[in-house]
Write a protein that holds these residues in place. Sequence first.
Motif, PDB file in Angstrom:
ATOM      1  N   ASP A  83      38.906  38.900  43.867  1.00 34.77           N
ATOM      2  CA  ASP A  83      39.007  39.416  42.497  1.00 34.77           C
ATOM      3  C   ASP A  83      39.157  38.289  41.486  1.00 34.77           C
ATOM      4  N   ALA A  84      39.850  37.233  41.838  1.00 38.09           N
ATOM      5  CA  ALA A  84      40.022  36.087  40.933  1.00 38.09           C
ATOM      6  C   ALA A  84      38.836  35.125  41.019  1.00 38.09           C
ATOM      7  N   ALA A  85      38.255  34.987  42.208  1.00 36.33           N
ATOM      8  CA  ALA A  85      37.149  34.044  42.395  1.00 36.33           C
ATOM      9  C   ALA A  85      35.863  34.534  41.741  1.00 36.33           C
ATOM     10  N   LEU A  86      35.594  35.820  41.833  1.00 35.44           N
ATOM     11  CA  LEU A  86      34.377  36.419  41.269  1.00 35.44           C
ATOM     12  C   LEU A  86      34.743  37.667  40.458  1.00 35.44           C
ATOM     13  N   PRO A  87      35.426  37.494  39.334  1.00 37.05           N
ATOM     14  CA  PRO A  87      35.912  38.670  38.593  1.00 37.05           C
ATOM     15  C   PRO A  87      34.793  39.563  38.044  1.00 37.05           C
ATOM     16  N   TRP A  88      33.628  39.004  37.766  1.00 38.76           N
ATOM     17  CA  TRP A  88      32.525  39.815  37.263  1.00 38.76           C
ATOM     18  C   TRP A  88      31.994  40.773  38.327  1.00 38.76           C
ATOM     19  N   LEU A  89      32.254  40.441  39.613  1.00 42.61           N
ATOM     20  CA  LEU A  89      31.782  41.264  40.725  1.00 42.61           C
ATOM     21  C   LEU A  89      32.913  42.044  41.391  1.00 42.61           C
ATOM     22  N   PHE A  90      34.058  41.385  41.588  1.00 39.38           N
ATOM     23  CA  PHE A  90      35.149  41.983  42.344  1.00 39.38           C
ATOM     24  C   PHE A  90      36.444  42.144  41.555  1.00 39.38           C
TER      25      PHE A  90
END
Length: 157
Positions: A109-116
Amino acid sequence: MTQRKLLNIIAFICLAAVAFALFSQHVLGMLPCAWCVLQRLIFIVIALVCILVNFSGSFIYQKIITFIAAGLSVSGVVAAWYQYSVASASFSCDMTFADVFMSRQTGLDAALPWLFGIYTTCMDAAVELFGVEYAMWALLLFAVIAIVLILSLFKRA
């Protein structure tokens, strides 16, 4: 239809489902909960597993890939059912399996916020499309994929 072609079609369908979820989030403003993004991850992993079929022509290899993808699809059914029947009736998804896995264990969620990125509670994420909740659409797609893959396991070369 060959096993390879079937798995490539399923990979495409899974990636299209994630693309539609992203469209719903970023264009239509439908914010995802922890269970929503967990299902996105499951669709992506199914797609990646199905794409692996392109790296070998072995019949056994194709059946193993099919079996793994079918198992992942069943896990998607379970996640979607839990979201629909339990999580969407709960005030918060905090500390559920999906929340812990996506944010604390993997950090996706923090690494890829636009996706997860997790942006709302499960109760607030219970949005409908054509009168049916998104979680049920996902459950239906996971179930169809699982059934098709399980049936294809019994198909001869």
